[in-house]
Design a protein around this motif. Structure first.
Motif: not given
Length: 426
Positions: A297-301, A306-313
Protein backbone atom coordinates in the motif's frame (compact mmCIF):
# COMPACT_ATOMS: atom_id res chain seq x y z
CA UNK A 1 22.56 -12.36 16.06
CA UNK A 2 23.42 -14.70 18.62
CA UNK A 3 26.68 -15.88 17.19
CA UNK A 4 27.01 -19.07 19.16
CA UNK A 5 29.11 -22.16 18.59
CA UNK A 6 28.25 -25.21 20.57
CA UNK A 7 29.98 -28.58 20.70
CA UNK A 8 28.51 -31.46 18.81
CA UNK A 9 27.43 -34.79 20.22
CA UNK A 10 26.14 -37.76 18.28
CA UNK A 11 22.71 -38.28 19.79
CA UNK A 12 23.08 -42.05 19.38
CA UNK A 13 23.05 -42.06 15.60
CA UNK A 14 23.52 -39.27 15.97
CA UNK A 15 22.81 -12.05 11.52
CA UNK A 16 22.75 -7.68 6.05
CA UNK A 17 20.04 -6.25 5.26
CA UNK A 18 20.27 -2.53 4.86
CA UNK A 19 19.24 0.11 7.32
CA UNK A 20 15.54 0.44 7.75
CA UNK A 21 13.43 3.02 6.00
CA UNK A 22 15.02 6.45 5.54
CA UNK A 23 18.27 5.25 7.03
CA UNK A 24 19.06 2.96 4.11
CA UNK A 25 22.03 4.14 2.08
CA UNK A 26 21.68 4.34 -1.69
CA UNK A 27 22.08 1.02 -3.40
CA UNK A 28 25.39 0.23 -5.03
CA UNK A 29 26.07 -1.96 -8.00
CA UNK A 30 28.18 -5.06 -8.39
CA UNK A 31 28.66 -6.52 -11.83
CA UNK A 32 25.88 -4.22 -12.93
CA UNK A 33 23.47 -2.02 -10.98
CA UNK A 34 21.49 -3.79 -8.33
CA UNK A 35 20.48 -3.50 -4.79
CA UNK A 36 22.95 -4.01 -2.16
CA UNK A 37 20.90 -4.66 4.82
CA UNK A 38 22.35 -9.13 7.86
CA UNK A 39 22.58 -12.47 10.59
CA UNK A 40 22.59 -12.71 11.41
CA UNK A 41 24.77 -10.87 11.80
CA UNK A 42 25.24 -12.26 11.31
CA UNK A 43 28.87 -14.04 18.02
CA UNK A 44 29.10 -15.73 21.47
CA UNK A 45 29.01 -18.66 24.08
CA UNK A 46 29.98 -22.71 23.78
CA UNK A 47 27.25 -25.20 24.56
CA UNK A 48 25.27 -25.02 27.70
CA UNK A 49 24.50 -28.58 28.74
CA UNK A 50 20.89 -29.13 29.49
CA UNK A 51 18.56 -32.03 29.93
CA UNK A 52 16.47 -30.73 27.10
CA UNK A 53 16.21 -32.99 24.08
CA UNK A 54 17.94 -30.43 21.92
CA UNK A 55 20.16 -27.46 22.57
CA UNK A 56 18.85 -24.23 21.18
CA UNK A 57 21.78 -22.43 19.56
CA UNK A 58 22.53 -19.00 18.29
CA UNK A 59 25.36 -17.76 16.10
CA UNK A 60 28.19 -17.58 18.74
CA UNK A 61 29.61 -19.84 21.36
CA UNK A 62 27.77 -20.40 24.60
CA UNK A 63 29.50 -21.17 27.85
CA UNK A 64 28.49 -24.10 30.03
CA UNK A 65 25.41 -23.57 32.13
CA UNK A 66 23.85 -25.60 34.92
CA UNK A 67 21.39 -28.29 33.97
CA UNK A 68 17.96 -26.88 33.41
CA UNK A 69 14.66 -28.77 33.46
CA UNK A 70 13.02 -29.63 30.15
CA UNK A 71 10.78 -26.92 28.79
CA UNK A 72 8.28 -29.36 27.36
CA UNK A 73 7.53 -31.02 24.08
CA UNK A 74 6.61 -34.62 23.38
CA UNK A 75 10.21 -35.77 23.91
CA UNK A 76 10.97 -33.59 26.92
CA UNK A 77 11.09 -36.61 29.18
CA UNK A 78 14.27 -38.13 27.74
CA UNK A 79 16.50 -39.50 30.39
CA UNK A 80 19.44 -37.56 31.75
CA UNK A 81 22.97 -38.25 30.65
CA UNK A 82 22.63 -37.90 26.88
CA UNK A 83 25.38 -35.87 25.21
CA UNK A 84 24.60 -32.25 24.42
CA UNK A 85 23.77 -31.88 20.74
CA UNK A 86 23.04 -29.04 18.38
CA UNK A 87 19.45 -28.31 17.52
CA UNK A 88 19.64 -28.83 13.77
CA UNK A 89 16.31 -27.10 13.19
CA UNK A 90 17.70 -23.82 14.50
CA UNK A 91 21.04 -24.46 12.78
CA UNK A 92 19.26 -24.98 9.46
CA UNK A 93 17.24 -21.79 9.85
CA UNK A 94 20.40 -19.81 10.51
CA UNK A 95 22.19 -21.31 7.52
CA UNK A 96 19.24 -20.49 5.23
CA UNK A 97 19.19 -16.95 6.64
CA UNK A 98 22.86 -16.44 5.79
CA UNK A 99 22.44 -17.77 2.25
CA UNK A 100 19.44 -15.50 1.76
CA UNK A 101 21.44 -12.47 2.96
CA UNK A 102 24.21 -13.13 0.45
CA UNK A 103 21.67 -13.73 -2.33
CA UNK A 104 19.87 -10.48 -1.51
CA UNK A 105 23.08 -8.49 -1.67
CA UNK A 106 23.95 -10.10 -4.99
CA UNK A 107 20.63 -9.86 -6.81
CA UNK A 108 18.78 -7.16 -4.87
CA UNK A 109 15.51 -9.08 -4.96
CA UNK A 110 12.81 -6.92 -3.37
CA UNK A 111 10.70 -10.01 -2.68
CA UNK A 112 13.44 -11.85 -0.77
CA UNK A 113 12.31 -10.54 2.63
CA UNK A 114 8.76 -11.70 1.98
CA UNK A 115 9.94 -15.24 1.21
CA UNK A 116 12.28 -15.44 4.19
CA UNK A 117 12.83 -12.48 6.58
CA UNK A 118 16.40 -13.42 7.50
CA UNK A 119 17.04 -10.76 10.09
CA UNK A 120 13.82 -11.39 11.97
CA UNK A 121 14.70 -15.08 12.09
CA UNK A 122 18.23 -14.34 13.30
CA UNK A 123 17.02 -12.06 16.08
CA UNK A 124 14.42 -14.63 17.14
CA UNK A 125 17.05 -17.36 17.41
CA UNK A 126 19.39 -15.01 19.25
CA UNK A 127 16.68 -14.12 21.76
CA UNK A 128 16.13 -17.79 22.51
CA UNK A 129 19.79 -18.35 23.28
CA UNK A 130 20.05 -15.15 25.27
CA UNK A 131 17.21 -16.24 27.54
CA UNK A 132 18.94 -19.58 28.05
CA UNK A 133 22.27 -17.94 28.79
CA UNK A 134 20.69 -15.63 31.37
CA UNK A 135 20.12 -18.62 33.60
CA UNK A 136 23.64 -17.62 34.63
CA UNK A 137 24.59 -14.25 36.19
CA UNK A 138 23.82 -11.43 33.75
CA UNK A 139 27.21 -9.64 33.95
CA UNK A 140 29.00 -12.87 33.10
CA UNK A 141 26.71 -13.50 30.13
CA UNK A 142 27.06 -9.97 28.73
CA UNK A 143 30.83 -10.08 29.14
CA UNK A 144 30.96 -13.42 27.35
CA UNK A 145 28.90 -12.13 24.44
CA UNK A 146 31.09 -9.08 24.03
CA UNK A 147 34.24 -11.19 24.17
CA UNK A 148 33.02 -13.47 21.39
CA UNK A 149 31.60 -10.78 19.14
CA UNK A 150 34.14 -7.95 19.27
CA UNK A 151 37.44 -9.68 18.29
CA UNK A 152 36.10 -10.88 14.89
CA UNK A 153 34.67 -7.38 14.37
CA UNK A 154 38.00 -5.73 15.25
CA UNK A 155 39.94 -8.07 12.99
CA UNK A 156 37.63 -7.35 10.06
CA UNK A 157 37.56 -3.65 10.89
CA UNK A 158 41.34 -3.30 10.62
CA UNK A 159 41.15 -4.18 6.91
CA UNK A 160 38.18 -1.91 6.22
CA UNK A 161 39.51 1.08 8.16
CA UNK A 162 42.98 0.86 6.62
CA UNK A 163 41.47 0.62 3.14
CA UNK A 164 39.36 3.72 3.76
CA UNK A 165 42.37 5.63 5.14
CA UNK A 166 44.31 4.79 1.99
CA UNK A 167 41.39 6.15 -0.02
CA UNK A 168 41.30 9.51 1.69
CA UNK A 169 39.12 8.99 4.76
CA UNK A 170 39.89 11.29 7.70
CA UNK A 171 38.43 9.86 10.94
CA UNK A 172 37.24 11.96 13.86
CA UNK A 173 36.21 11.23 17.42
CA UNK A 174 33.44 8.95 16.19
CA UNK A 175 36.07 6.37 15.29
CA UNK A 176 35.36 5.03 18.80
CA UNK A 177 32.40 3.21 17.24
CA UNK A 178 34.95 1.03 15.45
CA UNK A 179 35.97 -0.21 18.89
CA UNK A 180 32.52 -0.76 20.40
CA UNK A 181 29.76 -0.42 17.76
CA UNK A 182 27.04 1.03 20.01
CA UNK A 183 26.44 3.44 17.14
CA UNK A 184 27.00 3.12 13.42
CA UNK A 185 30.78 3.25 12.78
CA UNK A 186 31.81 6.14 10.51
CA UNK A 187 33.41 5.73 7.12
CA UNK A 188 33.62 7.17 3.64
CA UNK A 189 31.66 6.42 0.51
CA UNK A 190 34.47 4.24 -0.85
CA UNK A 191 33.95 1.64 1.88
CA UNK A 192 30.22 2.09 2.39
CA UNK A 193 29.23 -1.18 0.80
CA UNK A 194 31.43 -3.01 3.31
CA UNK A 195 30.58 -1.15 6.53
CA UNK A 196 26.88 -0.44 6.12
CA UNK A 197 26.06 -4.00 7.22
CA UNK A 198 27.23 -3.13 10.73
CA UNK A 199 23.75 -1.91 11.72
CA UNK A 200 23.01 -5.55 12.55
CA UNK A 201 25.94 -5.94 14.94
CA UNK A 202 25.00 -2.64 16.57
CA UNK A 203 21.40 -3.74 17.06
CA UNK A 204 22.43 -7.15 18.35
CA UNK A 205 24.84 -5.55 20.80
CA UNK A 206 22.13 -3.29 22.21
CA UNK A 207 19.74 -6.23 22.60
CA UNK A 208 22.45 -8.11 24.51
CA UNK A 209 22.98 -5.18 26.86
CA UNK A 210 19.24 -4.67 27.39
CA UNK A 211 18.32 -8.35 27.72
CA UNK A 212 18.67 -8.70 31.52
CA UNK A 213 16.09 -5.92 31.95
CA UNK A 214 13.94 -7.05 29.01
CA UNK A 215 13.76 -10.61 30.32
CA UNK A 216 12.64 -9.46 33.77
CA UNK A 217 9.92 -7.27 32.27
CA UNK A 218 8.86 -10.03 29.87
CA UNK A 219 8.42 -12.56 32.68
CA UNK A 220 6.06 -10.23 34.56
CA UNK A 221 3.38 -10.74 31.89
CA UNK A 222 4.77 -12.69 28.90
CA UNK A 223 1.92 -12.52 26.39
CA UNK A 224 0.90 -8.86 27.02
CA UNK A 225 4.53 -7.72 26.91
CA UNK A 226 5.11 -9.68 23.71
CA UNK A 227 2.10 -8.07 22.02
CA UNK A 228 3.00 -4.59 23.28
CA UNK A 229 6.53 -4.97 21.90
CA UNK A 230 5.10 -3.97 18.51
CA UNK A 231 4.00 -0.62 19.94
CA UNK A 232 7.39 1.16 19.60
CA UNK A 233 7.55 0.72 15.84
CA UNK A 234 3.97 1.98 15.54
CA UNK A 235 4.84 5.04 17.62
CA UNK A 236 7.90 5.80 15.50
CA UNK A 237 5.94 5.36 12.29
CA UNK A 238 2.78 7.30 13.13
CA UNK A 239 3.34 9.56 16.14
CA UNK A 240 6.98 10.56 16.59
CA UNK A 241 9.79 11.21 14.14
CA UNK A 242 13.05 9.81 15.49
CA UNK A 243 16.08 12.06 14.96
CA UNK A 244 18.00 11.48 11.76
CA UNK A 245 21.23 10.43 13.45
CA UNK A 246 22.87 7.41 15.10
CA UNK A 247 20.40 7.50 17.98
CA UNK A 248 17.44 7.54 15.63
CA UNK A 249 18.84 4.69 13.54
CA UNK A 250 19.33 2.57 16.64
CA UNK A 251 15.78 3.29 17.83
CA UNK A 252 14.28 2.25 14.49
CA UNK A 253 16.18 -1.04 14.34
CA UNK A 254 15.50 -1.92 17.99
CA UNK A 255 11.80 -1.16 17.54
CA UNK A 256 11.63 -3.16 14.30
CA UNK A 257 13.06 -6.37 15.76
CA UNK A 258 12.05 -6.11 19.43
CA UNK A 259 9.15 -8.52 18.95
CA UNK A 260 11.38 -11.15 17.36
CA UNK A 261 13.91 -10.91 20.20
CA UNK A 262 11.19 -11.26 22.86
CA UNK A 263 9.66 -14.09 20.85
CA UNK A 264 12.91 -15.93 21.45
CA UNK A 265 12.34 -15.42 25.20
CA UNK A 266 8.82 -16.80 24.81
CA UNK A 267 10.13 -19.90 23.09
CA UNK A 268 12.80 -20.54 25.68
CA UNK A 269 10.40 -20.04 28.63
CA UNK A 270 7.80 -22.40 27.16
CA UNK A 271 5.25 -19.62 26.67
CA UNK A 272 4.58 -20.59 23.05
CA UNK A 273 3.81 -24.19 23.97
CA UNK A 274 1.00 -23.07 26.27
CA UNK A 275 -0.78 -21.12 23.55
CA UNK A 276 -3.56 -22.65 21.48
CA UNK A 277 -2.64 -23.41 17.86
CA UNK A 278 -5.68 -21.61 16.47
CA UNK A 279 -4.87 -18.41 18.36
CA UNK A 280 -1.23 -18.46 17.28
CA UNK A 281 -2.03 -19.13 13.63
CA UNK A 282 -4.72 -16.44 13.45
CA UNK A 283 -2.52 -13.83 15.14
CA UNK A 284 0.46 -14.71 12.95
CA UNK A 285 -1.57 -14.54 9.74
CA UNK A 286 -3.01 -11.20 10.85
CA UNK A 287 0.50 -9.82 11.41
CA UNK A 288 1.63 -11.14 8.03
CA UNK A 289 -1.43 -9.65 6.33
CA UNK A 290 -0.90 -6.23 7.88
CA UNK A 291 2.82 -6.20 7.15
CA UNK A 292 2.30 -7.29 3.55
CA UNK A 293 -0.56 -4.84 3.03
CA UNK A 294 1.45 -1.94 4.44
CA UNK A 295 4.43 -2.74 2.21
CA UNK A 296 2.39 -2.79 -0.99
CA UNK A 297 0.00 0.00 0.00
CA UNK A 298 2.95 2.35 0.60
CA UNK A 299 4.99 1.19 -2.34
CA UNK A 300 4.82 4.59 -4.03
CA UNK A 301 5.93 6.35 -0.85
CA UNK A 302 9.03 4.19 -0.36
CA UNK A 303 9.67 3.43 -4.02
CA UNK A 304 9.59 -0.32 -3.41
CA UNK A 305 7.84 -3.05 -1.46
CA UNK A 306 11.21 -4.27 -0.14
CA UNK A 307 10.69 -4.86 3.58
CA UNK A 308 14.20 -3.61 4.35
CA UNK A 309 13.08 -0.16 3.26
CA UNK A 310 9.81 -0.19 5.26
CA UNK A 311 10.38 -0.74 9.00
CA UNK A 312 6.73 -1.11 9.99
CA UNK A 313 6.08 -3.71 7.30
CA UNK A 314 9.31 -5.50 8.27
CA UNK A 315 8.31 -5.59 11.94
CA UNK A 316 4.87 -7.11 11.38
CA UNK A 317 5.87 -9.48 8.59
CA UNK A 318 8.83 -10.76 10.62
CA UNK A 319 6.62 -11.06 13.72
CA UNK A 320 4.11 -13.28 11.94
CA UNK A 321 6.70 -15.33 10.06
CA UNK A 322 9.03 -15.99 12.99
CA UNK A 323 6.11 -16.76 15.33
CA UNK A 324 5.02 -19.58 13.03
CA UNK A 325 8.57 -20.94 12.78
CA UNK A 326 9.17 -20.95 16.54
CA UNK A 327 5.69 -22.19 17.40
CA UNK A 328 6.12 -25.08 14.98
CA UNK A 329 9.36 -25.89 16.77
CA UNK A 330 7.83 -25.57 20.27
CA UNK A 331 4.56 -27.40 19.58
CA UNK A 332 6.00 -30.35 17.64
CA UNK A 333 9.47 -30.38 19.25
CA UNK A 334 11.07 -30.52 15.79
CA UNK A 335 14.85 -30.93 15.84
CA UNK A 336 15.78 -32.07 12.28
CA UNK A 337 17.55 -35.08 13.78
CA UNK A 338 17.52 -36.62 10.29
CA UNK A 339 19.96 -34.05 8.93
CA UNK A 340 23.16 -36.03 9.81
CA UNK A 341 22.08 -38.70 7.31
CA UNK A 342 23.02 -36.21 4.59
CA UNK A 343 26.65 -35.77 5.53
CA UNK A 344 27.64 -33.02 3.13
CA UNK A 345 24.57 -30.94 3.90
CA UNK A 346 25.02 -31.51 7.61
CA UNK A 347 28.69 -30.52 7.37
CA UNK A 348 27.79 -27.34 5.50
CA UNK A 349 25.19 -26.39 8.11
CA UNK A 350 27.77 -27.04 10.83
CA UNK A 351 30.34 -24.74 9.22
CA UNK A 352 27.78 -22.02 8.55
CA UNK A 353 26.80 -21.93 12.21
CA UNK A 354 30.34 -22.09 13.56
CA UNK A 355 31.49 -19.34 11.19
CA UNK A 356 28.36 -17.18 11.06
CA UNK A 357 30.14 -13.99 12.14
CA UNK A 358 32.86 -14.52 9.55
CA UNK A 359 30.35 -15.14 6.77
CA UNK A 360 28.30 -12.11 7.71
CA UNK A 361 31.22 -9.70 8.02
CA UNK A 362 33.16 -10.82 4.96
CA UNK A 363 30.39 -11.58 2.47
CA UNK A 364 30.08 -8.01 1.18
CA UNK A 365 33.84 -7.75 0.67
CA UNK A 366 33.69 -11.07 -1.19
CA UNK A 367 31.01 -9.68 -3.51
CA UNK A 368 33.02 -6.50 -4.02
CA UNK A 369 36.15 -8.46 -4.93
CA UNK A 370 34.17 -10.73 -7.25
CA UNK A 371 33.69 -7.85 -9.70
CA UNK A 372 37.38 -7.13 -10.54
CA UNK A 373 38.08 -10.86 -10.46
CA UNK A 374 35.43 -11.49 -13.10
CA UNK A 375 36.86 -8.59 -15.12
CA UNK A 376 40.11 -10.55 -15.37
CA UNK A 377 38.21 -13.55 -16.74
CA UNK A 378 37.21 -11.46 -19.76
CA UNK A 379 40.86 -11.33 -20.75
CA UNK A 380 40.94 -15.10 -21.27
CA UNK A 381 39.25 -15.99 -24.60
CA UNK A 382 38.15 -19.43 -23.41
CA UNK A 383 36.54 -17.97 -20.31
CA UNK A 384 34.85 -15.25 -22.33
CA UNK A 385 33.41 -17.84 -24.71
CA UNK A 386 32.32 -20.56 -22.32
CA UNK A 387 31.61 -18.88 -18.98
CA UNK A 388 28.48 -16.78 -18.26
CA UNK A 389 30.57 -13.81 -17.16
CA UNK A 390 27.69 -11.34 -17.47
CA UNK A 391 25.38 -13.37 -15.26
CA UNK A 392 24.80 -12.34 -11.65
CA UNK A 393 24.49 -16.03 -10.87
CA UNK A 394 28.10 -16.42 -11.92
CA UNK A 395 29.05 -13.55 -9.60
CA UNK A 396 27.01 -15.23 -6.84
CA UNK A 397 29.07 -18.39 -7.31
CA UNK A 398 32.38 -16.51 -7.34
CA UNK A 399 31.25 -14.64 -4.24
CA UNK A 400 30.72 -17.90 -2.38
CA UNK A 401 34.13 -19.18 -3.46
CA UNK A 402 35.65 -16.04 -1.92
CA UNK A 403 33.50 -16.43 1.20
CA UNK A 404 34.84 -19.96 1.69
CA UNK A 405 38.36 -18.61 1.30
CA UNK A 406 37.57 -16.00 3.97
CA UNK A 407 36.27 -18.77 6.25
CA UNK A 408 39.54 -20.65 5.87
CA UNK A 409 41.74 -17.56 6.27
CA UNK A 410 39.88 -15.64 8.97
CA UNK A 411 37.42 -18.01 10.64
CA UNK A 412 39.97 -18.97 13.28
CA UNK A 413 39.42 -15.55 14.89
CA UNK A 414 36.07 -16.84 16.10
CA UNK A 415 37.82 -19.78 17.76
CA UNK A 416 40.29 -17.45 19.47
CA UNK A 417 37.42 -15.23 20.66
CA UNK A 418 35.75 -18.35 22.08
CA UNK A 419 39.02 -19.36 23.80
CA UNK A 420 39.24 -22.51 21.71
CA UNK A 421 42.01 -24.03 19.66
CA UNK A 422 41.98 -22.36 16.22
CA UNK A 423 40.80 -24.60 13.41
CA UNK A 424 40.83 -24.25 9.65
CA UNK A 425 37.27 -25.55 9.54
CA UNK A 426 35.12 -26.39 12.60
Amino acid sequence: MSWEQQPYGNEHGYRYEGHQGQRRHPQQSYAHPGQVPVAEPPGQPSVQPSVQPSVQPSVTAAEPAPDAPPKGGHRAGRRRGLPAVRDRYFDSLRAVALVRVVAYHTFGWAWAGLVFPSMGVMFGLAGTLMAKSLERPAPRVVKSRLRRLLPPFWFWGVFVVLAMLVHGWMPGRQIVYWIVPLGDPPGNAWGEQAWEILWYLRTYLWFVLLSPLLLRVFRLAPVPVLVLSLAPVLVLNFFWDAPDNRFGSALWDLATYLFCWLLGFAHRDGVLQRLRPAAVVVASLAALAYGGWFAFAHRSEFGTYDLDEIPLAQAFWSAGFVTLLLYFKAYYDVDFAWLPRFRRLDRTVTIFNARAVTIYLWHEIALILAVPLIDQFWKVPAFEKWLPLESQWFMFGIGWVLIWIAIALFGWVEDVAARKKPKLLP
